[in-house]
Design a protein around this motif. Structure first.
Motif: not given
Ligand code: NAD
Length: 486
Positions: A16, A18-19, A21, A48, A88-89, A116, A119, A121-122, A145-146, A220
């Motif tokens: 993603g 964030l990962a 960048r 992926k 993985m899913d 990352s 949320p 999925f958390f 966040k969020p 977005r």
């Protein structure tokens, strides 16, 4: 820098934005700094279907521009040796087996799960990790966040994560707390005797906290529609910065000592009545304009934005803290997209001298002011008046650079880099505790409720400006002005 303990870091959402960048570059920097042992591992997991080699190729190409001059092929090789990839899913419990097998090779070492991903999925990831028996006593989880869109939904996520991780294992990240000037503000306040006596209502006139972006919603719009500036930025980042400015001196630098003081600030924020929401908050939405001389479209025209949307892309709030130290001192918070500048700063305006013996004019302007800047550059400046050289007694505002960049030539750590290291070391001080987060939601909810109940639309502002005119009026009613207008 001190070596990190041996660790396994599982990066859910490893492909993603964030990962790529922030997180992978931060880990690369630590490999370069020599703090990461050769045995420590970074286990990236995402949807992926890529081979390890293909993931590394993608990561190198994507991270390189963010690493800039720090990139070199040898360090990248050393970094890549520690990286593996797990397609993985996260919703499918069956897909955790390969990850479990890899983690099982070092069951006693520090294990950091970084969520990352969305949320949504958390809860599922926590349950699946728990179900697969992958959460050890030395495990930690870092959540982005969020965390929810209101108090109830944040409680739901916290409950779900909390079923599998103890509170001391949960690292709720707010990257503003990892920024060097914010750390330096703590050092300035609690490492010196000079400021603390002045840090109160008798000497502070007002405090202004601004986080302004030039970016819009960057495609977005659908995500932003359900969020808005208050939930996205003010509820978390700006309130955390307010806590750092306003908190009482903690009894130690122990994580809970610091977080207890921040919590007290959040609980002393004066609640908003519906009438207060009208007079003490401003919500705005940008219309067509130009940012840095480039024309940009209105929020309403961005893809994914509902017609007639009332989502705020700007918010300004007058916050008040009901304590002996701060009674009567306004804390103005504002954040927005498509603003005139990219700027994140805290301005502490001290009162003017009670009796100006050198004439009024010499004392106005930019003196008696402390500015802690996080963006676009990191600095901390104290503005005072001093005598201009010459025979006349002419005073002039000057600033003292309190960052001592000349004294400390060490490389500055990116906020994410510091926070990732803290998570690996188990240091919770710069992470948000559950009760802090809930107190912050509790305070902003009446604003959200009043806005939802009110037929009014957000005030419009031209993209590339400092927000709606009502934002200036919020301060002028107290005879004050935002820093750039003063
Ligand atoms: P992104 O959409 O770019 O990446 C999402 C990642 O999740 C991808 O790697 C994708 O493969 C993975 N993913 C999605 N569904 C999956 C599934 N079912 N199984 C396995 N993996 C799956 O998102 P992002 O911008 O990197 O943001 C990640 C999180 O960080 C979000 O919670 C976001 O709100 C937060 N965040 C992002 C930023 C930022 O600058 N991007 C800043 C602050 C917070």
């Amino acid at each position: 820098m001190k070596a990190l303990p041996d660790f396994d870091m599982v990066l859910f959402g490893g492909t993603g934005d964030l990962a790529m960048r922030k997180l992978l570059p931060a880990l690369y920097q630590q490999v370069k700094a020599g703090t990461v042992s050769p045995g420590s591992r970074i286990l990236a997991a995402a949807r992926k279907p890529l081979s390890r080699e293909a993931f590394l190729e993608l990561a190198e190409a994507t991270c390189k521009p963010f690493l800039g001059a720090a990139y070199d092929a040898d360090t990248w090789r050393a970094f890549a040796e520690r990286v593996s990839y797990f397609p993985m899913d996260v919703q499918n419990p069956g897909s955790y087996a390969p990850l479990g097998e890899a983690l099982g090779q070092h069951s006693d070492r520090v294990r950091v799960f970084y969520y990352s991903t969305s949320p949504d999925f958390f809860a599922t990831i926590s349950a699946n990790l728990g179900g697969a028996g992958l959460i050890s006593a030395r495990s930690r989880v870092v959540v982005e966040k969020p965390l929810g869109h209101d108090l109830d939904s944040s409680r739901e996520i916290n409950d779900a994560v909390g079923e599998h991780f103890a509170e001391r294992q949960i690292f709720r990240i707010d990257h503003y707390l990892g920024k060097e000037p914010v750390q330096n503000l703590l050092a300035l306040r609690f490492g010196n005797v000079l400021f603390e006596p002045l840090w109160r209502r008798e000497w502070v006139q007002d405090v202004q906290i601004t986080v302004a972006e030039q970016l819009g919603v960057e495609g977005r719009g659908d995500f932003y529609e359900g969020t808005g500036a208050l939930r996205d930025m003010l509820q978390n980042h700006l309130l955390q910065l307010l806590c750092i400015v306003a908190m009482e001196p903690p009894i130690s630098s122990d994580p809970d000592a610091v977080r207890d003081e921040k919590l007290k600030v959040l609980r002393s924020l004066k609640p908003f009545t519906p009438a207060d929401v009208v007079t003490k908050t401003v919500r705005g939405q940008y219309k067509t304009g130009a940012v840095g001389s480039k024309p940009v479209v209105a929020y309403a025209e961005e893809p994914g934005v509902a017609s007639g949307s009332r989502t705020e892309t700007f918010v300004a709030v007058k916050a008040e803290i009901d304590t002996w130290r701060w009674a009567g001192v306004p804390f103005f918070l504002r954040t927005g997209k498509r603003m005139a500048e990219k700027l994140a700063e805290i301005v502490i305006n001290f009162r003017q001298v009670p009796h100006p013996i050198f004439g009024e004019a010499t004392h106005g302007g930019r003196a008696n002011r402390l500015i802690i800047r996080m963006q676009p550059d990191e600095s901390m400046r104290l503005y005072l008046v001093a005598k201009q050289p010459g025979d006349a007694m002419a005073l002039h505002p000057v600033n003292l650079n309190l960052d001592f960049a000349e004294s400390f030539r060490d490389r500055r750590l990116e906020a994410y880099e510091r926070l990732l290291m803290d998570a690996i070391r188990g240091k919770l001080t710069l992470f948000v505790r559950r009760d802090e987060q809930e107190a912050a939601w509790h305070w902003v909810e009446p604003i959200l409720d009043s806005w939802a109940a009110n037929e009014d639309r957000p005030k419009t502002y031209t993209a590339g400006s400092w927000g709606p005119a009502a934002s200036s009026a919020l301060l002028s009613r107290d005879g004050l002005a935002w820093n750039e207008e003063d």
